[in-house]
Scaffold this motif. Structure first.
Motif: not given
Length: 524
Positions: A387-390, A393-396, A404-410
């Motif tokens: 994982v990367s840091n957010f 509002g997005k993390a890799i 994949l790209l995810i948001g702060t709600d997962g």
């Protein structure tokens, strides 16, 4: 009635071909920033070296070009060897030469090597050296040496078998046992009498009387002479001793520690005391100028550049630099988070954790990664290999070998996965599948899927792409504003123009045999 006569001449007389077969040449289409065609340049090969430097290499002739792409200086060479504004080092059959970007010739193309340092150039031919100084616009010979180089502070450090010299100083014949370049301001010298410090002019600001000297960072130095230890800060014209002690100061793994009567007593910073603490057992560097200080009562604290960030009130194995008021801490082999008072806010339960960013931190459990909030609640389970840091509002995240790209709600931002996702400039994401590249906007919208061999965002609303050996330009919506057609595309930012290079070919017609017969057509 006289008959009318029509004459048809053989093509041989109206078409003269000097070569047979395909012929190639180049042309550049010149566009403004709105991608409106302004002009065409034919029969040229153009390189943009900098904001104001354009070079043509057509017909094996290297020339400087004006803003209108017209030759105005012959660089008398075959190629550009190096460009460091404002200097152009060129290379020809007989060696290297140098020009100012405005066209002034500094060295002819006859030298083995040319070094650049801001306003000075050092040229070598055989074992002879010359220096050009732009402030005086003069070139001087500095003599013959085994080797010489331009130091970071602008002096020339020269070496012969008998020792080192500073040929640009006020005493060019003075010999040194060693000269060590430190930064853009100072050199450390060593003579038989000891170590000293030399400024940009080649003069001593600290005479060579010190037994031992080590550069710390910037203009700070650690030294000792006899039984006296010193922390020194160098100014432009002098060296200030910021701290001195007859107690032992050691430099251990990048940490300055002072011992009084053999016991660890002080943690030092570059110019003095950072912490004076009785009962210290051990100090450990944990990065970013932070230290874990272990006391004899087995309590540990986190010491930062300005003092305690977490006081030594807890029993733990490690406290790491934190953010947002929470600090990763390890106890009994497991990580959690403590606050600035040393209270456990999130219990130690993880194999590894990251810093909080925007109220979210990464954690590792059972070998996989997930995310928690400030209350320690899981936003996602440990579902990911990496994982990367957010960020905004997005993390890799990586799952099943795919990114994949995810948001702060997962939740997923895109219902797509990729071999790789990289955060690029201006918060864009570059995607990659099977060696081909695509682009995602900062908002998480896919601008273009991975299909290009090269992709680079050059400017607002201009994305340079390559398919095969052809280049084009996309806008932010993924639409072509220049087709994928050109051999190369160069952004001339200093001129606010874009050059698109094209090869065109023509195939000459085979000569038609001479036929001097004139056909006549008679009519009534």
């Amino acid at each position: 009635m006289k008959p009318k006569v029509y004459w048809t001449l053989s093509l041989y007389f109206i078409l003269i071909i000097l070569t047979v077969g395909k012929a190639e040449s180049q042309t550049y289409e010149v566009f403004d920033q709105s991608l409106k065609l302004k002009s065409r340049i034919e029969f040229d090969q153009i390189s943009i070296l900098g904001e104001s430097v354009r070079v043509s290499s057509a017909n094996n002739e290297l020339k400087l070009l004006s803003k209108e792409y017209k030759p105005f200086v012959d660089l008398k060479a075959l190629s550009v060897y190096n460009y460091e504004q404002p200097w152009i080092v060129v290379e020809g059959p007989n060696g290297k030469g140098a020009f100012h970007e405005y066209g002034e010739e500094i060295f002819t193309t006859e030298y083995d090597q040319i070094e650049i340092f801001y306003t000075r150039l050092l040229a070598k031919k055989g074992n002879q050296y010359w220096v050009y100084d732009h402030s005086t616009r003069k070139t001087i010979s500095i003599g013959a040496f085994q080797e010489a180089k331009l130091a970071l502070n602008g002096q020339v450090i020269a070496k012969n078998p008998e020792g080192y010299f500073l040929p640009l100083s006020g005493n060019p014949q003075k010999q040194y046992e060693d000269l060590q370049e430190i930064n853009e301001n100072f050199l450390i010298s060593r003579e038989s009498s000891g170590f000293g410090l030399i400024d940009r002019e080649g003069n001593y600001i600290l005479e060579p009387i010190i037994d031992h000297m080590v550069h710390l960072e910037g203009d700070y130095f650690y030294a000792f002479d006899g039984n006296q230890y010193m922390l020194i800060r160098c100014l432009e014209a002098r060296a200030d001793i910021k701290y001195t002690s007859y107690h032992k100061i050691t430099l251990e793994d990048g940490m300055l520690l002072e011992y009084i009567h053999g016991k660890l007593r002080r943690v030092m910073k570059n110019d003095g005391i950072l912490l004076d603490q009785i009962g210290m057992e051990k100090v450990t560097d944990v990065g970013d100028k932070h230290y874990n200080v272990l006391l004899r009562d087995n309590k540990i604290g986190l010491l930062g550049p300005k003092g305690w960030e977490v006081p030594p009130v807890i029993e733990a194995e490690m406290i790491l630099p934190g953010s947002e008021g929470l600090f990763p801490s390890r106890k009994s082999g497991k990580f959690g988070f403590v606050d600035s008072s040393g209270n456990w806010i999130i219990e130690n339960q993880f194999e590894e954790v990251g810093k909080f960013e925007g109220g979210i931190a990464a954690f590792r459990l059972d070998g996989n990664w997930g995310f928690i909030n400030r209350q320690g609640e899981q936003i996602t389970g440990p579902n990911y290999e990496q994982v990367s840091n957010f960020y905004r509002g997005k993390a890799i995240v990586k799952q099943g070998g795919k990114n994949l790209l995810i948001g702060t709600d997962g939740s997923l931002i895109l219902e797509k996965n990729f071999d790789r996702i990289s955060l690029a400039a201006d918060n864009y994401f570059i995607t990659e599948n099977e060696g081909k590249f695509g682009l995602i906007s900062p908002e998480g919208k896919e601008i273009v899927e991975p299909k290009f061999q090269e992709l680079r965002r050059e400017d607002l609303n201009k994305i340079l792409v390559r398919l095969g050996d052809k280049y084009g330009i996309l806008d932010e919506n993924g639409n072509y504003v220049l087709p994928v057609y050109y051999k190369s595309i160069v952004f001339d930012n200093g001129n606010n123009q874009i050059l698109a290079e094209d090869d065109y070919q023509f195939t000459p017609v085979e000569p038609i045999e001479n036929n001097s017969n004139v056909k006549k057509k008679k009519g009534v």
